[in-house]
Enzyme design. Structure first.
Site, PDB file in Angstrom:
ATOM      1  N   GLY A   8      17.360  -9.594 -63.129  1.00  0.00           N
ATOM      2  CA  GLY A   8      18.177  -9.336 -62.161  1.00  0.00           C
ATOM      3  C   GLY A   8      19.299 -10.395 -62.527  1.00  0.00           C
ATOM      4  CG  ASN A  10      25.177  -8.764 -62.951  1.00  0.00           C
ATOM      5  OD1 ASN A  10      26.038  -9.407 -62.350  1.00  0.00           O
ATOM      6  ND2 ASN A  10      25.506  -7.606 -63.079  1.00  0.00           N
ATOM      7  CE  LYS A  12      25.301 -15.026 -52.846  1.00  0.00           C
ATOM      8  NZ  LYS A  12      24.355 -14.905 -51.710  1.00  0.00           N
ATOM      9  CG  MET A 112      10.781 -20.517 -59.854  1.00  0.00           C
ATOM     10  SD  MET A 112       9.581 -20.605 -61.395  1.00  0.00           S
ATOM     11  CE  MET A 112       9.059 -18.777 -62.041  1.00  0.00           C
ATOM     12  CG  HIS A 142      14.631 -19.127 -47.026  1.00  0.00           C
ATOM     13  ND1 HIS A 142      13.165 -19.432 -46.282  1.00  0.00           N
ATOM     14  CD2 HIS A 142      14.080 -19.753 -48.023  1.00  0.00           C
ATOM     15  CE1 HIS A 142      12.722 -20.503 -47.183  1.00  0.00           C
ATOM     16  NE2 HIS A 142      13.459 -19.804 -48.737  1.00  0.00           N
ATOM     17  CE  LYS A 146      12.593 -15.827 -48.125  1.00  0.00           C
ATOM     18  NZ  LYS A 146      11.990 -15.892 -49.652  1.00  0.00           N
ATOM     19  CB  THR A 153       8.106 -21.165 -50.337  1.00  0.00           C
ATOM     20  OG1 THR A 153       8.935 -21.361 -51.855  1.00  0.00           O
ATOM     21  CG2 THR A 153       7.097 -23.265 -50.416  1.00  0.00           C
TER      22      THR A 153
END
Length: 249
Positions: A8, A10, A12, A112, A142, A146, A153
């Protein structure tokens, strides 16, 4: 030195991961995987895992759940550790991840961020103290790009709370069609999408005449990129198994 491939690359998050790794001395991005192969740094980007030019120490994946099968196939055939940061996986795909972790090291978490993982621990502590005396609701916000809802989460938070309460709760995702009072056994989850909100999560414990709210807000994707790179460095040379933020911190 930990040699990393970004799946992934490329996107953001992929570019944020590269920027984070580029500032460190203990790791280096040596290749990327993306359907869009436009190169923006000093590493090649290929369209599929099986075209990765040199075996990395770790792959960081922030691509799309649709790529999971091919990605696991590459990692299993080469023995490459994998950090998975994507969300939106089906129960079947999560089972595949857990099965693959019996043969290779896999770091798998829905978020993360160190702060979010602290929020999980605080929510578990609150649930153990408050028990069934308080209603529990989770609100996540979000950006408008998305795709999945509720967020991974929010699900991670709900699962952690539910495990603390002996899995006695069930999840309610939408109330507009429910013409009834709230049940004590519910954990409500609510999704808001708009603008460029990076990620906000509130865990609400609502009791009689008092409300406790635990909150986390991410100001940029850099916090997730830093967590992913830390996970990659942590995962290098680990034995096969399923790892998450609790082992790393």
């Amino acid at each position: 030195m930990t040699n990393i491939v970004i799946c992934g690359a490329n996107g953001k998050m992929g570019k944020n991961i590269y920027a984070c790794a580029d500032e460190r001395d203990d790791c280096k991005v040596i290749a990327g995987v993306d359907v869009f192969t436009k190169q923006y740094a000093d590493f090649p980007i290929v369209e599929a895992p099986d075209k990765i030019p040199v075996k990395p120490d770790v792959i960081i994946d922030f691509s799309n759940p649709a790529l999971l099968h091919n990605l696991l196939g590459y990692c299993l055939s080469t023995g490459t550790p994998l950090v998975i940061g994507s969300t939106g996986y089906s129960d079947e795909q999560i089972a595949q991840i857990k099965s693959a972790a019996q043969q290779i090291p896999i770091f798998f978490t829905f978020n993360m961020s160190l702060g979010i993982n602290l929020l999980v621990q605080l929510a578990k502590k609150a649930a153990s103290v408050l028990g069934d005396q308080f209603d529990i609701e989770i609100v996540e916000k979000h950006h408008n790009q998305k795709i999945d809802a509720p967020s991974g989460t929010a699900i991670m938070l709900a699962n952690a709370i539910n495990e603390t309460l002996d899995n006695s709760k069930h999840y309610v995702y939408d109330r507009h069609s429910r013409r009834q009072k709230r049940e004590k056994s519910e954990i409500g989850m609510h999704s808001i999408r708009g603008g460029t909100i990076v990620g906000e999560h509130d865990v609400i414990f609502a009791g009689h005449d008092e409300v406790i709210t635990l909150s986390h807000s991410a100001a940029s994707k850099a916090v997730f990129a830093a967590g992913a790179v830390n996970a990659a460095v942590f995962l290098k040379d680990k034995p096969a198994g399923l790892y998450d933020m609790s082992q790393m911190v």
